[in-house]
Design a protein around this motif. Structure first.
Motif, PDB file in Angstrom:
ATOM      1  N   UNK A   1      -1.484   2.854  -4.983  1.00 54.62           N
ATOM      2  CA  UNK A   1      -1.797   1.565  -4.409  1.00 54.62           C
ATOM      3  C   UNK A   1      -1.976   0.499  -5.485  1.00 54.62           C
ATOM      4  N   UNK A   2      -2.581   0.869  -6.647  1.00 54.24           N
ATOM      5  CA  UNK A   2      -2.806  -0.131  -7.684  1.00 54.24           C
ATOM      6  C   UNK A   2      -1.491  -0.607  -8.294  1.00 54.24           C
ATOM      7  N   UNK A   3      -0.470   0.245  -8.344  1.00 57.29           N
ATOM      8  CA  UNK A   3       0.826  -0.180  -8.862  1.00 57.29           C
ATOM      9  C   UNK A   3       1.448  -1.223  -7.938  1.00 57.29           C
ATOM     10  N   UNK A   4       1.326  -1.008  -6.655  1.00 51.96           N
ATOM     11  CA  UNK A   4       1.841  -1.972  -5.674  1.00 51.96           C
ATOM     12  C   UNK A   4       1.081  -3.283  -5.806  1.00 51.96           C
ATOM     13  N   UNK A   5      -0.241  -3.197  -5.953  1.00 51.70           N
ATOM     14  CA  UNK A   5      -1.074  -4.393  -6.095  1.00 51.70           C
ATOM     15  C   UNK A   5      -0.668  -5.172  -7.343  1.00 51.70           C
ATOM     16  N   UNK A   6      -0.396  -4.448  -8.442  1.00 54.19           N
ATOM     17  CA  UNK A   6      -0.003  -5.107  -9.691  1.00 54.19           C
ATOM     18  C   UNK A   6       1.335  -5.823  -9.531  1.00 54.19           C
ATOM     19  N   UNK A   7       2.301  -5.171  -8.919  1.00 54.27           N
ATOM     20  CA  UNK A   7       3.616  -5.792  -8.709  1.00 54.27           C
ATOM     21  C   UNK A   7       3.467  -7.026  -7.826  1.00 54.27           C
ATOM     22  N   UNK A   8       2.674  -6.902  -6.765  1.00 56.80           N
ATOM     23  CA  UNK A   8       2.449  -8.040  -5.880  1.00 56.80           C
ATOM     24  C   UNK A   8       1.777  -9.190  -6.624  1.00 56.80           C
ATOM     25  N   UNK A   9       0.829  -8.876  -7.501  1.00 54.65           N
ATOM     26  CA  UNK A   9       0.157  -9.915  -8.290  1.00 54.65           C
ATOM     27  C   UNK A   9       1.148 -10.657  -9.167  1.00 54.65           C
ATOM     28  N   UNK A  10       2.024  -9.932  -9.825  1.00 53.25           N
ATOM     29  CA  UNK A  10       3.026 -10.562 -10.691  1.00 53.25           C
ATOM     30  C   UNK A  10       3.924 -11.467  -9.874  1.00 53.25           C
ATOM     31  N   UNK A  11       4.399 -10.976  -8.734  1.00 56.26           N
ATOM     32  CA  UNK A  11       5.297 -11.771  -7.883  1.00 56.26           C
ATOM     33  C   UNK A  11       4.592 -13.035  -7.401  1.00 56.26           C
TER      34      UNK A  11
ATOM     35  N   UNK B   1     -15.159   0.966  -8.332  1.00 55.99           N
ATOM     36  CA  UNK B   1     -16.017   0.375  -7.300  1.00 55.99           C
ATOM     37  C   UNK B   1     -15.426  -0.925  -6.765  1.00 55.99           C
ATOM     38  N   UNK B   2     -14.851  -1.730  -7.648  1.00 54.18           N
ATOM     39  CA  UNK B   2     -14.210  -2.969  -7.204  1.00 54.18           C
ATOM     40  C   UNK B   2     -13.031  -2.656  -6.289  1.00 54.18           C
ATOM     41  N   UNK B   3     -12.187  -1.725  -6.683  1.00 56.28           N
ATOM     42  CA  UNK B   3     -11.040  -1.355  -5.841  1.00 56.28           C
ATOM     43  C   UNK B   3     -11.504  -0.839  -4.487  1.00 56.28           C
TER      44      UNK B   3
ATOM     45  N   UNK C   1     -12.734  -3.735  -2.331  1.00 53.85           N
ATOM     46  CA  UNK C   1     -11.608  -4.506  -1.794  1.00 53.85           C
ATOM     47  C   UNK C   1     -10.963  -3.786  -0.612  1.00 53.85           C
ATOM     48  N   UNK C   2     -10.791  -2.489  -0.742  1.00 53.36           N
ATOM     49  CA  UNK C   2     -10.138  -1.705   0.311  1.00 53.36           C
ATOM     50  C   UNK C   2     -11.034  -1.505   1.530  1.00 53.36           C
ATOM     51  N   UNK C   3     -12.346  -1.455   1.335  1.00 53.96           N
ATOM     52  CA  UNK C   3     -13.260  -1.173   2.439  1.00 53.96           C
ATOM     53  C   UNK C   3     -13.937  -2.421   3.004  1.00 53.96           C
TER      54      UNK C   3
ATOM     55  N   UNK D   1     -21.227  -3.903  -5.419  1.00 53.31           N
ATOM     56  CA  UNK D   1     -21.779  -3.044  -4.360  1.00 53.31           C
ATOM     57  C   UNK D   1     -20.862  -3.073  -3.142  1.00 53.31           C
ATOM     58  N   UNK D   2     -20.503  -4.280  -2.695  1.00 50.07           N
ATOM     59  CA  UNK D   2     -19.549  -4.403  -1.589  1.00 50.07           C
ATOM     60  C   UNK D   2     -19.088  -5.851  -1.423  1.00 50.07           C
ATOM     61  N   UNK D   3     -18.043  -5.993  -0.646  1.00 45.68           N
ATOM     62  CA  UNK D   3     -17.504  -7.297  -0.264  1.00 45.68           C
ATOM     63  C   UNK D   3     -17.746  -7.414   1.230  1.00 45.68           C
TER      64      UNK D   3
END
Length: 168
Positions: free
Chosen positions: A1-11, A42-44, A47-49, A119-121
């Motif tokens: 998932x982090x690889x997809x997030x990184x590619x999306x960030x670059x785009x 914890x940050x990831x 974000x996901x939860x 802690x959470x978002x």
């Protein structure tokens, strides 16, 4: 998932007309400690939860590649001038008036040579003007301090997301 997030960030950054290398260099130049692997995880997880309303899940996913580096930076930066390092993540014209307070600036006993954890978002909403808002609860296990910060982002004409307010 982090690889997809990184590619999306670059785009998204390139679509927004920003150079990803320059953005990374701006943040890297700021005198900050680096988050631990646990803090990054914890940050990831936060974000996901995050409790995101169903109608905002697409926007939330699109905005995450910009949210992640800004929240991570604010968890580690101890100064009051965080906005000077985050201008390229902000809506054009808001860099002077948008005010970012680091999480550490809200603490009294936290060691500024260490990052705070996430802690959470929570409280993910969309205001009538289209601003995507959310809150991040930062914490320090050593000092038992917390800092709750509110953020707002606007979708740009090119569909990228940039911050319109943050950290207060």
């Amino acid at each position: 998932m982090s690889a997809i997030r990184h590619v999306l960030a670059v785009v998204l950054v390139l679509l927004a007309g920003h150079d990803i290398t320059a953005l990374a260099a701006d943040i890297a130049a700021a005198p900050t400690p680096k988050p631990t692997k646990l803090q990054t995880d914890e940050l990831h997880q936060a974000l996901e939860q995050a409790p995101v309303p169903e109608n905002l899940k697409g926007s939330w996913q699109e905005a995450q590649p910009v949210i992640e580096p800004v929240v991570s930076f604010l968890a580690c930066y101890a100064g009051w001038d965080a906005w000077t390092h985050l201008a390229k993540f902000q809506v054009p014209g808001f860099s002077v008036s948008t005010y970012y307070l680091s999480a550490i600036s809200a603490t009294r006993y936290h060691d500024p040579d260490k990052c705070m954890s996430i802690r959470h978002i929570h409280s993910v909403k969309q205001r009538p003007d289209g601003t995507l808002t959310f809150r991040v609860l930062f914490y320090d296990a050593d000092s038992n301090e917390e800092a709750d910060r509110t953020f707002g982002m606007l979708r740009q004409a090119n569909s990228s997301w940039l911050f319109a307010r943050g950290g207060f």
